[in-house]
Design an enzyme around this catalytic site. Sequence first.
Site, PDB file in Angstrom:
ATOM      1  N   ASN A  37     -10.375   0.239  -0.331  1.00 58.08           N
ATOM      2  CA  ASN A  37      -8.923   0.228  -0.181  1.00 58.08           C
ATOM      3  C   ASN A  37      -8.310  -0.316  -1.466  1.00 58.08           C
ATOM      4  OD1 ASN A  37      -6.239  -0.363   0.377  1.00 58.08           O
ATOM      5  ND2 ASN A  37      -6.643  -1.207   2.400  1.00 58.08           N
ATOM      6  N   HIS A  43      -2.988   7.022   2.794  1.00 57.54           N
ATOM      7  CA  HIS A  43      -3.436   5.808   2.112  1.00 57.54           C
ATOM      8  C   HIS A  43      -4.829   5.451   2.613  1.00 57.54           C
ATOM      9  CE1 HIS A  43      -4.121   1.747   1.026  1.00 57.54           C
ATOM     10  NE2 HIS A  43      -3.802   1.254   2.222  1.00 57.54           N
ATOM     11  N   CYS A  63       0.810  -1.226   0.000  1.00 57.82           N
ATOM     12  CA  CYS A  63       0.000   0.000   0.000  1.00 57.82           C
ATOM     13  C   CYS A  63       0.841   1.272   0.000  1.00 57.82           C
ATOM     14  CB  CYS A  63      -0.934   0.002   1.197  1.00 57.82           C
ATOM     15  SG  CYS A  63      -2.084  -1.389   1.216  1.00 57.82           S
TER      16      CYS A  63
END
Length: 319
Positions: free
Chosen positions: A268, A238, A96
């Site tokens: 996500n 993020h 990520c």
Amino acid sequence: MIRNDDPALANLGSSDEWIRSRTGIECRRWVEPGISTGDLAVEAGRAALQSAGDPVVDLVVLATTTPDHHSPATAPWVAAQLGLGTLPAFDVAAACSGFTYGLAVGDAWIRSGMAEGVLVLAAETLSTITDPSDRGTAVVFADGAGAVVLRSGEQGEPGAVQATCLGSDGTQKDLAVVEAGGSRRPDHGGVASEAERCLRMQGPHMFAHAVRRMTEVSRELLERAGWPVDSIGAFIGHQANQRILDKVADLVGVPDASRFGNIHRVGNTSSASIPLVMDDLVKAQAVAPGTRTLLTAFGGGAVWGAVALSWPDLKPARR
């Protein structure tokens, strides 16, 4: 678009209210069968190049956890599809945090004189490595892609990268992992279970580590850039979990008005999440050029990163 009440999530025993309250996610996108990470990266790259005025590009960096193949890397194929020729192109596997790593790589190449322009892409098809029966991941992860073009320029102009800060802790590699299919645990006979071939995440531990590392790296970056926190006009973390984002912003001291995100409608998307937020803000012209901007991320590995930049002066791509 997969909403929380979609039949695809019905067998998980999770209500819309349960998912929203724990993650902040209302819906997410999953690719159709046959669409790959590389396909998404090509579309994102085209839009970024168009928005930047079709500049000269000397390097392509693709951040992804879900490459088209174990080998070869996906970036060279993407570069070819974009008509960029035989320039250097490679993948970055930083989960990520991949987009912050990609920006740091591109920034370093330009500062060293090795490149005048760098295309940084982040693309993911996490639905291809997600177990649809695992509530801890199926309601969270999604697919998407975003891209930016870096070029050499002046330190004071809009879009300038001021500082980068990266870190990792391999002792935490099991926070988010796909157990089978790699060289440590090959699955030549295809005998591994679906659970072993899909991404597994230790949710509570991931939450704690993400808050800690994103807060630490953000503070370190601001110190490195010489920016007081009250000078930050745009904070983009993020898009992992809304509670994580809120906690990090609170600890760093970022005011509510400077916090931006889109997790509620895209989920996500791992490395793609930050550039997707940036694209939304460019389209809405929501951040003034030159605004001091803080990007921060944490991902499995464990890896983390942050970037300080001034907001670019861009118009949305026509595509």
